[in-house]
Design an enzyme around this catalytic site. Structure first.
Site, PDB file in Angstrom:
ATOM      1  N   LYS A 283       0.844  -1.202   0.000  1.00  0.00           N
ATOM      2  CA  LYS A 283       0.000   0.000   0.000  1.00  0.00           C
ATOM      3  C   LYS A 283       0.877   1.250   0.000  1.00  0.00           C
ATOM      4  O   LYS A 283       1.696   1.447   0.902  1.00  0.00           O
ATOM      5  CB  LYS A 283      -0.925   0.015   1.228  1.00  0.00           C
ATOM      6  N   LYS A 295     -10.242  12.709   8.325  1.00  0.00           N
ATOM      7  CA  LYS A 295      -9.790  12.226   9.632  1.00  0.00           C
ATOM      8  C   LYS A 295      -9.790  13.383  10.626  1.00  0.00           C
ATOM      9  O   LYS A 295      -9.543  14.515  10.248  1.00  0.00           O
ATOM     10  CB  LYS A 295      -8.347  11.715   9.519  1.00  0.00           C
ATOM     11  N   ASP A 306       1.510   6.148   5.680  1.00  0.00           N
ATOM     12  CA  ASP A 306       0.542   5.254   5.049  1.00  0.00           C
ATOM     13  C   ASP A 306       1.072   4.590   3.769  1.00  0.00           C
ATOM     14  O   ASP A 306       0.325   3.943   3.040  1.00  0.00           O
ATOM     15  CB  ASP A 306      -0.765   6.019   4.777  1.00  0.00           C
ATOM     16  N   ARG A 369      -7.800  -0.211   0.838  1.00  0.00           N
ATOM     17  CA  ARG A 369      -8.358  -1.412   0.206  1.00  0.00           C
ATOM     18  C   ARG A 369      -8.739  -1.146  -1.243  1.00  0.00           C
ATOM     19  O   ARG A 369      -8.799  -2.053  -2.057  1.00  0.00           O
ATOM     20  CB  ARG A 369      -9.533  -1.928   1.035  1.00  0.00           C
TER      21      ARG A 369
END
Ligand code: BES
Ligand code: ZN
Ligand code: ZN
Length: 514
Positions: A283, A295, A306, A369
């Site tokens: 990712k 967020k 991330d 995802r």
């Protein structure tokens, strides 16, 4: 790397270390024996010359440390000498543990960490590791672990510090007492740590300085340096549109930074009949604001991390050739930034993934995802035996397993077991989680094939089930949710604040031993 370890591999003969007249040696041995009650054949030949060098201070220190060699344990001794200074550490490994083929390498890694900490206090230290009573296979792993621990402990991210700490390495010399040649273990440890450090640097670099384009640039450099073994194919925004990577593009559309998908291929020089085709997917969200499902401020402060999955995969690719990995390894790295602009994806939007499944995006913060869905679908054409993805995927996984443990999901018990084995050896922690089929209903959409969130309960499991929908049929697949261990806010025994490089050492062990 600042560290320069001078390798000096000693045989059992003490003469290479220090020339001592025989009578003196024997009398010293007798004295040592009497002094600490050494059993004759447990007195190591390394200790005597060192003790002589320190005028008996070592033996009194051994006594102070309550060093009792026992016949049922194989012991390694580390002696760290600085200027007029030395320190002794011991590691005991039971024979039973050896015969079961298990070696607590983490213990040895920590020994390496200790030596660095001591050496940092005392410039120009010499480190001597007595492995004279350790078998060849074990010695190879032990040396790798000790040096790995030492090198990992030394890292600190200081790119943005005006006054950089004088962290020049102080271990002047490393003595390994073993009848076996251990040069390659030293080299392998260095190679592995360089890969970990690449991953840590990438994770620690702020999103302003590490956009998808910057990640691509660094990947080009890594591949360029390994020209004969690695090749890179880059899919830019136009190519991604052409291949209909609708999920990935739905994330990048909210940012001015163009997305990429990288395909790095490693061709081994040597293959054997066990050689497999293995795909690693990482990712690569260079910053995760959450998108329109924004967020809260406090959850966003570390979201430069991330792309830790992507960093671990690139780091791993970097050292495959040096470590002589015999599998054909492919890296698929989707790179995006999850931001907000006037075109950003809105909750409720429906997009079509590369494998044609439709997805209702109910939360733009569940973006990992989405990009992995297309990356996993993309891997189908490679006809791999194994696909492993690494992703800082869910906060729910941190709730479940804490900061130090990765969630492992797999459709194959054997693959899961192999990864758990590598986890034990590398010290990068894993715990297997269930791909509970009855939870699949939680990600069924009312208006599309799937929805990208499954509710609060079992959030890490439903994320894994979502990914499973895009895994090519027939492959052994493992998903590693590294949201916890990828980035630490509190330093631990040997990893400093920030990116940990989690996954590099685990994957490298897996790829070397599978
Ligand atoms: N990147 C985050 C997950 C994360 C959280 C990584 C903390 C590292 C530390 C991911 O994209 C995310 O935001 N996931 C959401 C999913 C939710 C909206 C279903 C989460 O975990 O809250
Ligand atoms: Zn997110
Ligand atoms: Zn994310």
């Amino acid at each position: 790397m600042k560290i320069n370890v001078k390798r000096q591999i000693l045989t059992k003969s003490t003469s290479e270390l220090l020339v001592i007249p025989a009578e003196e040696f024997i009398s010293k041995k007798q004295k040592l024996k009497k002094f600490i009650g050494f059993n004759e054949n447990l007195v190591s030949d390394l200790l005597i010359p060192l003790d002589l060098r320190f005028n008996g201070a070592l033996s009194s220190s051994l006594k102070k440390f309550n060093y009792v060699p026992s016949a049922s344990k194989r012991q390694g001794v580390i002696v760290i000498e600085g200027k007029k200074y030395f320190n002794v550490r011991f590691s005991g490994l039971s024979k039973d543990a050896f015969s079961e083929g298990f070696l607590d390498l983490e213990e040895w890694r920590l020994l390496g960490v200790d030596s660095v900490k001591e050496a940092l206090k005392n410039k120009n230290s010499t480190i001597s590791i007595d492995l004279s009573r350790v078998g060849k296979k074990e010695a190879i792993s032990i040396v790798e672990a000790v040096i790995e621990g030492a090198l990992l402990a030394e890292y600190e991210f200081d790119r943005y510090k005006t006054n950089k700490k004088d962290n020049k390495f102080f271990i002047k010399e490393l003595n390994l007492l073993s009848p076996f040649s251990l040069f390659s273990s030293v080299e392998n440890a260095k190679v592995k740590v360089e890969s970990s450090i690449l991953a840590r640097d990438l994770v620690n670099t702020p999103a302003r300085d590490l956009t998808p384009k910057d990640f691509l640039k660094i990947s080009k450099k890594v591949v360029g340096e390994r020209g004969n073994f690695l090749t890179l194919e880059v899919y830019n925004e136009a190519a991604l549109k052409k291949m209909k990577a609708g999920c990935l593009l739905s994330v990048s559309i909210g940012s001015s930074e163009p997305p990429y998908m990288l395909h790095i291929k490693y061709k081994p020089k040597l293959r054997n009949k066990n050689s497999k085709k293995i795909v690693l997917v990482g990712k690569g969200v260079t910053f995760d604001s959450g998108g329109l499902s924004l967020k809260p401020a406090s959850s966003m402060t570390t979201m430069k991390c991330d792309m830790a999955g992507a960093a671990a995969v690139l780091g791993t690719m970097k050292s495959l050739a040096s470590l002589g990995v015999k599998h054909e390894v492919h890296a698929i790295i989707p790179l995006v930034e999850n931001l907000i602009n006037g075109k950003a994806t809105k909750p409720g939007d429906v997009v079509k993934a590369l494998n044609s499944k439709t997805v209702e995006i109910l939360n733009t913060d569940a973006e990992g995802r989405l990009i992995l869905a297309d990356a996993l679908s993309f891997s189908k054409k490679l006809k791999a035996d194994i696909v492993i993805d690494l992703a800082t995927l869910t906060g729910a996984c941190i709730v479940a397993l804490g900061d130090d443990i990765t969630g492992l999901y797999s459709n194959s018990d054997s693959l899961a077991d192999n990864l758990l084995e590598s986890s034990k050896k590398s010290g990068e922690k894993l715990w297997r989680m269930p791909l509970e089929p009855s939870y699949k209903k939680l990600i069924k959409s009312k208006i599309a094939d799937l929805q990208n969130i499954g509710g609060r309960s079992g959030g890490s499991i439903t994320a894994a089930l979502f990914l499973q929908e895009f895994v090519p049929e027939g492959v052994k697949w493992a998903h590693l949710d590294i949201a916890g261990p990828a980035f630490i806010e509190k330093q631990n025994e040997y990893l400093s604040y920030g990116g940990t490089g989690y996954g590099v050492r685990l994957l490298l062990d897996f790829l070397r031993s599978y």
